[in-house]
Design a protein around this motif. Structure first.
Motif, PDB file in Angstrom:
ATOM      1  N   ALA A  49      71.790  48.604  30.727  1.00 38.47           N
ATOM      2  CA  ALA A  49      72.875  48.662  31.709  1.00 38.47           C
ATOM      3  C   ALA A  49      72.890  50.006  32.429  1.00 38.47           C
ATOM      4  O   ALA A  49      73.133  50.079  33.631  1.00 38.47           O
ATOM      5  CB  ALA A  49      74.210  48.399  31.019  1.00 38.47           C
ATOM      6  N   THR A  81      70.514  50.194  35.232  1.00 37.57           N
ATOM      7  CA  THR A  81      70.841  49.399  36.424  1.00 37.57           C
ATOM      8  C   THR A  81      71.885  50.081  37.316  1.00 37.57           C
ATOM      9  O   THR A  81      72.237  49.528  38.369  1.00 37.57           O
ATOM     10  CB  THR A  81      71.390  48.015  36.021  1.00 37.57           C
ATOM     11  OG1 THR A  81      72.636  48.169  35.319  1.00 37.57           O
ATOM     12  CG2 THR A  81      70.390  47.281  35.123  1.00 37.57           C
ATOM     13  N   ASP A 138      79.102  40.192  27.935  1.00 33.78           N
ATOM     14  CA  ASP A 138      77.715  40.076  27.482  1.00 33.78           C
ATOM     15  C   ASP A 138      77.552  40.675  26.090  1.00 33.78           C
ATOM     16  O   ASP A 138      76.857  40.106  25.230  1.00 33.78           O
ATOM     17  CB  ASP A 138      76.782  40.778  28.460  1.00 33.78           C
ATOM     18  CG  ASP A 138      76.645  40.017  29.787  1.00 33.78           C
ATOM     19  OD1 ASP A 138      77.058  38.843  29.828  1.00 33.78           O
ATOM     20  OD2 ASP A 138      76.139  40.614  30.752  1.00 33.78           O
ATOM     21  N   VAL A 160      80.742  51.638  27.281  1.00 27.44           N
ATOM     22  CA  VAL A 160      81.111  50.832  28.441  1.00 27.44           C
ATOM     23  C   VAL A 160      82.060  51.617  29.351  1.00 27.44           C
ATOM     24  O   VAL A 160      81.943  51.570  30.585  1.00 27.44           O
ATOM     25  CB  VAL A 160      81.743  49.503  27.992  1.00 27.44           C
ATOM     26  CG1 VAL A 160      82.363  48.767  29.177  1.00 27.44           C
ATOM     27  CG2 VAL A 160      80.705  48.622  27.316  1.00 27.44           C
ATOM     28  N   TYR A 165      70.977  46.782  25.067  1.00 21.93           N
ATOM     29  CA  TYR A 165      71.650  46.257  26.248  1.00 21.93           C
ATOM     30  C   TYR A 165      72.360  47.384  27.001  1.00 21.93           C
ATOM     31  O   TYR A 165      72.305  47.454  28.239  1.00 21.93           O
ATOM     32  CB  TYR A 165      72.657  45.176  25.844  1.00 21.93           C
ATOM     33  CG  TYR A 165      73.419  44.605  27.030  1.00 21.93           C
ATOM     34  CD1 TYR A 165      72.927  43.513  27.734  1.00 21.93           C
ATOM     35  CD2 TYR A 165      74.629  45.181  27.437  1.00 21.93           C
ATOM     36  CE1 TYR A 165      73.620  43.002  28.835  1.00 21.93           C
ATOM     37  CE2 TYR A 165      75.323  44.673  28.525  1.00 21.93           C
ATOM     38  CZ  TYR A 165      74.819  43.585  29.212  1.00 21.93           C
ATOM     39  OH  TYR A 165      75.499  43.081  30.303  1.00 21.93           O
ATOM     40  N   VAL A 166      73.031  48.273  26.256  1.00 19.58           N
ATOM     41  CA  VAL A 166      73.742  49.385  26.895  1.00 19.58           C
ATOM     42  C   VAL A 166      72.759  50.290  27.634  1.00 19.58           C
ATOM     43  O   VAL A 166      73.012  50.724  28.763  1.00 19.58           O
ATOM     44  CB  VAL A 166      74.551  50.175  25.851  1.00 19.58           C
ATOM     45  CG1 VAL A 166      75.089  51.472  26.457  1.00 19.58           C
ATOM     46  CG2 VAL A 166      75.697  49.323  25.310  1.00 19.58           C
ATOM     47  N   GLN A 193      82.523  44.875  36.837  1.00 21.04           N
ATOM     48  CA  GLN A 193      81.325  45.128  36.048  1.00 21.04           C
ATOM     49  C   GLN A 193      81.669  45.404  34.580  1.00 21.04           C
ATOM     50  O   GLN A 193      80.914  45.040  33.677  1.00 21.04           O
ATOM     51  CB  GLN A 193      80.556  46.316  36.632  1.00 21.04           C
ATOM     52  CG  GLN A 193      79.142  46.440  36.090  1.00 21.04           C
ATOM     53  CD  GLN A 193      78.302  45.195  36.353  1.00 21.04           C
ATOM     54  OE1 GLN A 193      78.377  44.608  37.434  1.00 21.04           O
ATOM     55  NE2 GLN A 193      77.524  44.768  35.366  1.00 21.04           N
ATOM     56  N   GLU A 244      82.029  42.143  32.887  1.00 25.21           N
ATOM     57  CA  GLU A 244      80.729  41.490  32.681  1.00 25.21           C
ATOM     58  C   GLU A 244      79.989  42.115  31.510  1.00 25.21           C
ATOM     59  O   GLU A 244      79.440  41.395  30.651  1.00 25.21           O
ATOM     60  CB  GLU A 244      79.895  41.583  33.954  1.00 25.21           C
ATOM     61  CG  GLU A 244      78.533  40.899  33.834  1.00 25.21           C
ATOM     62  CD  GLU A 244      77.776  40.876  35.156  1.00 25.21           C
ATOM     63  OE1 GLU A 244      76.538  40.836  35.108  1.00 25.21           O
ATOM     64  OE2 GLU A 244      78.434  40.901  36.212  1.00 25.21           O
ATOM     65  N   TRP A 245      79.948  43.428  31.451  1.00 21.58           N
ATOM     66  CA  TRP A 245      79.262  44.085  30.340  1.00 21.58           C
ATOM     67  C   TRP A 245      79.935  43.743  29.004  1.00 21.58           C
ATOM     68  O   TRP A 245      79.262  43.495  27.998  1.00 21.58           O
ATOM     69  CB  TRP A 245      79.275  45.599  30.546  1.00 21.58           C
ATOM     70  CG  TRP A 245      78.261  46.082  31.532  1.00 21.58           C
ATOM     71  CD1 TRP A 245      77.079  45.503  31.869  1.00 21.58           C
ATOM     72  CD2 TRP A 245      78.362  47.276  32.325  1.00 21.58           C
ATOM     73  NE1 TRP A 245      76.419  46.243  32.809  1.00 21.58           N
ATOM     74  CE2 TRP A 245      77.175  47.344  33.114  1.00 21.58           C
ATOM     75  CE3 TRP A 245      79.315  48.272  32.462  1.00 21.58           C
ATOM     76  CZ2 TRP A 245      76.934  48.386  34.012  1.00 21.58           C
ATOM     77  CZ3 TRP A 245      79.079  49.311  33.347  1.00 21.58           C
ATOM     78  CH2 TRP A 245      77.904  49.380  34.121  1.00 21.58           C
TER      79      TRP A 245
END
Length: 265
Positions: free
Chosen positions: A55, A58, A40, A18, A51-52, A33, A36-37
């Protein structure tokens, strides 16, 4: 979206992921952000690594969203990267080589210096005798001095040419408010002038055009392939680069040696 989530609640590997992703975002968008990460990931019972990776994919879209929201400055463009070296070469190399062109080859052929020398039985024709006289001389004196000094820098090359590049870097750095460039240019100029002083030998025999030709090659390269520069910038660089090549050629040809001997004597 949950904000204020504690990153410490995540495993170390996910906190590191992250943090890396956050650093890749515009500064005004990072805290939002990251929270948010983190929220989640804390809410996911499994599939956190997927998920990472999602991310990371994105990131381009997040950059675009940050720019639309006014949270990101414009990205550094190639124009910004090439603008400073283009200006330094235009000033630091352009001044000496164009001065050389205007006060050595141009008057040598325009005033038929070989013919004048032959007419005087091999006598010298003082370059200063070609300067204008009277009031016009005093009006043009700053230009004459600038061109004369620039021609000497082109003929000497080496450390004097490096000093010219350094001074140009200082001026460009100050104009662009680029402190590091200004300081680096000032240091280069100071070291170069000290080297000339400490050399204790004639500077006109040290570098027969190779330094000018090397910098000229860089100038031509920027002119040909610096697509982000303006057409005028590129044209100037190409002209300066080919003139620098002419300085090298003049140092290694009989005609060039005759021109230089006339000017320096």
């Amino acid at each position: 979206m949950v904000t204020g989530a504690a990153p410490a609640a995540l495993p170390a590997s996910l906190r590191f992921a992250v943090a890396v992703l956050t650093l890749l975002l515009p500064s005004g968008f990072r805290v939002r952000q990251r929270d948010e990460w983190t929220a989640d990931l804390l809410a996911l019972p499994s599939g956190r690594r997927r998920y990472v990776l999602g991310a990371a994919r994105t990131l381009p879209a997040l950059h675009a969203a940050a720019r639309r929201a006014g949270l990101a400055s414009a990205p550094v463009t190639v124009q910004g990267v090439l603008a400073a070296p283009a200006r330094v070469l235009t000033a630091g190399l352009g001044w000496p080589v164009l001065s050389w062109l205007l006060v050595v080859p141009l008057p040598y052929f325009l005033f038929d210096i070989p013919g004048r020398i032959a007419a005087t039985g091999g006598g010298l024709v003082d370059p200063k005798s070609l300067w204008p006289s009277g009031v016009l001389f005093w009006v043009l004196l700053p230009l004459i001095l600038s061109l004369t000094l620039g021609a000497y820098v082109a003929l000497a090359g080496g450390w004097l040419l490096a000093a010219s590049i350094g001074l140009a870097g200082t001026v460009v750095g100050l104009r662009l408010r680029h402190l590091r460039l200004a300081v680096a240019g000032l240091v280069l100029a100071a070291v170069s002038l000290l080297a000339v002083t400490a050399a204790g030998q004639p500077v006109f025999n040290a570098d027969p055009g190779y330094g000018a030709a090397l910098l000229g090659t860089v100038a031509v390269g920027l002119g040909l392939w610096g697509r982000s520069l303006t057409p005028w910038q590129r044209a100037r660089l190409i002209v300066i680069g080919f003139t620098a090549a002419a300085v090298l050629a003049a140092h290694h040809t009989t005609l060039g040696a005759a021109m230089h001997a006339w000017y320096l004597d």
